[in-house]
Design an enzyme around this catalytic site. Sequence first.
Site, PDB file in Angstrom:
ATOM      1  CG  HIS A   7       3.866   0.166   6.467  1.00  0.00           C
ATOM      2  ND1 HIS A   7       3.792   1.513   6.178  1.00  0.00           N
ATOM      3  CD2 HIS A   7       3.959  -0.480   5.280  1.00  0.00           C
ATOM      4  CE1 HIS A   7       3.847   1.658   4.854  1.00  0.00           C
ATOM      5  NE2 HIS A   7       3.945   0.473   4.288  1.00  0.00           N
ATOM      6  CG  HIS A  65      -0.440   0.350   2.646  1.00  0.00           C
ATOM      7  ND1 HIS A  65      -0.256   1.217   1.586  1.00  0.00           N
ATOM      8  CD2 HIS A  65       0.807  -0.073   2.993  1.00  0.00           C
ATOM      9  CE1 HIS A  65       1.037   1.298   1.293  1.00  0.00           C
ATOM     10  NE2 HIS A  65       1.711   0.535   2.141  1.00  0.00           N
ATOM     11  CD  GLU A 125       4.461   2.147   0.732  1.00  0.00           C
ATOM     12  OE1 GLU A 125       4.438   2.598   1.900  1.00  0.00           O
ATOM     13  OE2 GLU A 125       4.120   0.991   0.457  1.00  0.00           O
ATOM     14  CB  SER A 160       2.583   3.161   9.310  1.00  0.00           C
ATOM     15  OG  SER A 160       3.780   3.120   8.556  1.00  0.00           O
TER      16      SER A 160
HETATM   17  N1  TIH Z   1       8.834   3.094   8.119  1.00  0.00           N
HETATM   18  C1  TIH Z   1       7.478   2.608   8.195  1.00  0.00           C
HETATM   19  C2  TIH Z   1       7.024   2.533   9.660  1.00  0.00           C
HETATM   20  O1  TIH Z   1       7.838   2.677  10.559  1.00  0.00           O
HETATM   21  O2  TIH Z   1       5.844   2.306   9.895  1.00  0.00           O
HETATM   22  C3  TIH Z   1       7.331   1.249   7.552  1.00  0.00           C
HETATM   23  C4  TIH Z   1       7.649   1.259   6.086  1.00  0.00           C
HETATM   24  C5  TIH Z   1       7.105   2.018   5.118  1.00  0.00           C
HETATM   25  C6  TIH Z   1       7.620   1.780   3.847  1.00  0.00           C
HETATM   26  C7  TIH Z   1       8.546   0.910   3.833  1.00  0.00           C
HETATM   27  S1  TIH Z   1       8.758   0.322   5.398  1.00  0.00           S
HETATM   28 FE   FE2 Z   2       3.810   0.092   2.171  1.00  0.00          FE
END
Ligand code: TIH
Ligand code: FE2
Length: 297
Positions: A162, A167, A208, A227
Site C-alpha cells: 500500500h 503512495h 487515500e 493498492s
Molecule cells: N486496503 C489497502 C490495501 O489492501 O492495499 C490498504 C489500506 C489503505 C488504507 C488504509 S489500509
Molecule cells: Fe495510506
Amino acid sequence: MFEEAQYFAPVAANDDGTVEVQLAASHPGFADPVYRARRNAIAALAVGYVPGTPIPTAEYTEQEHEVWAIVSRELALKHRKYATAEYQRAVTRLGLPGDRIPQLQEVGDLLEPLTGFRYIPAAGLVPLRDFYGVLADGLFHSTQYIRHHSTPLYTPEPDVIHEVIGHANALASDRYAALYRLAGQAARRVESDEALEFVSKVFWFTLEFGVMTDDGELRAYGAGILSSYGEIEEFRGMDIRPLDLAAMGTTHYDITKYQDVLFRADSLAHLEDVVGGFWESCDDEAVLRLIAEGRQG
Ligand code: TIH
Ligand code: FE2
C-alpha cells in the site's frame, strides 16, 4: 481517538531490545508463527531508526517477494483500466521493481530526484500530527512489512504494498506530490485536534480513497484503492458523491471494509482548486465553520 488509530497493530518494545507486534486474533497472520516473527523483526528496524540515517534493510523472504510480485502484476493490469492518467504516468516515471519488494531507502532514492519526497520507516501508528506534518517537509512515514500471503487482494492494515505501490507512485507525480505537501502544511497550521482530524479525513477521502472523472471515465487516484486489487474492481459501484469539503471532513468511515462512500472530483484541476486551495490556507476557524456545515448537510 481518531479512526485511523484502529488500523495499526500496537507495537511493544521490551526492555531486552526485542519488539512485539500485537496482532488481533482476527488478523490473517495471527496463528502463523513465522509471519509473527517477521512482523516483530521488521518492526524492530523502525523502532531503532534514527532520522537522517540510511533506512535499515529488511531482509525479505522469498515468500514475501513472491507476494509483492503477484500483487504488483495484478495491479499493473488494473491500473491501466482504473487509475488516472496522471498516476499511470507517475508509475512509469518512478519505475518500481515488479519482481521483488524494494527497500524503503531505494524508494526514497527513486522519488527524491522527481519530487523531493523521502520515506521514513514506521513500526506502527504514527501520531497524526507527525504523520501529516512531515509531509510538508517531503517525508512519508511508511510501514515496511508485507501483508500475509493468504490475503493478497486486500488488507485493512497498511503494508509496504500500500505505502509504495499506492503512495510512492502518486508521490512521483509533481501535481499529487504538491497536494501531499499542502496537506502537511494544513496539519501543521491547525491547532485543535478537531481541526486536525478534519484535515486528515479530507486526506482520507482524497489522497487515500479519491476518485475523479478522467478522460470521461471514473478513475481512482487514491492510494488505498490503487493498492488493493480487490477494492479496485469494486469502487465504481460505490456511492459516489461530488467533491465537498464539509462532507469529506465529517463523514464517518470504516477502514476494515471496502469504502462504500467515495468523493469524485471533476478533474485534477478541480481537486487542486478545492482541496489544494483548502489545505493551502485553512485555519481552525475555517475548519470549525466547515464542521458546522457538515453536521447540517
Ligand atoms: N486496503 C489497502 C490495501 O489492501 O492495499 C490498504 C489500506 C489503505 C488504507 C488504509 S489500509
Ligand atoms: Fe495510506
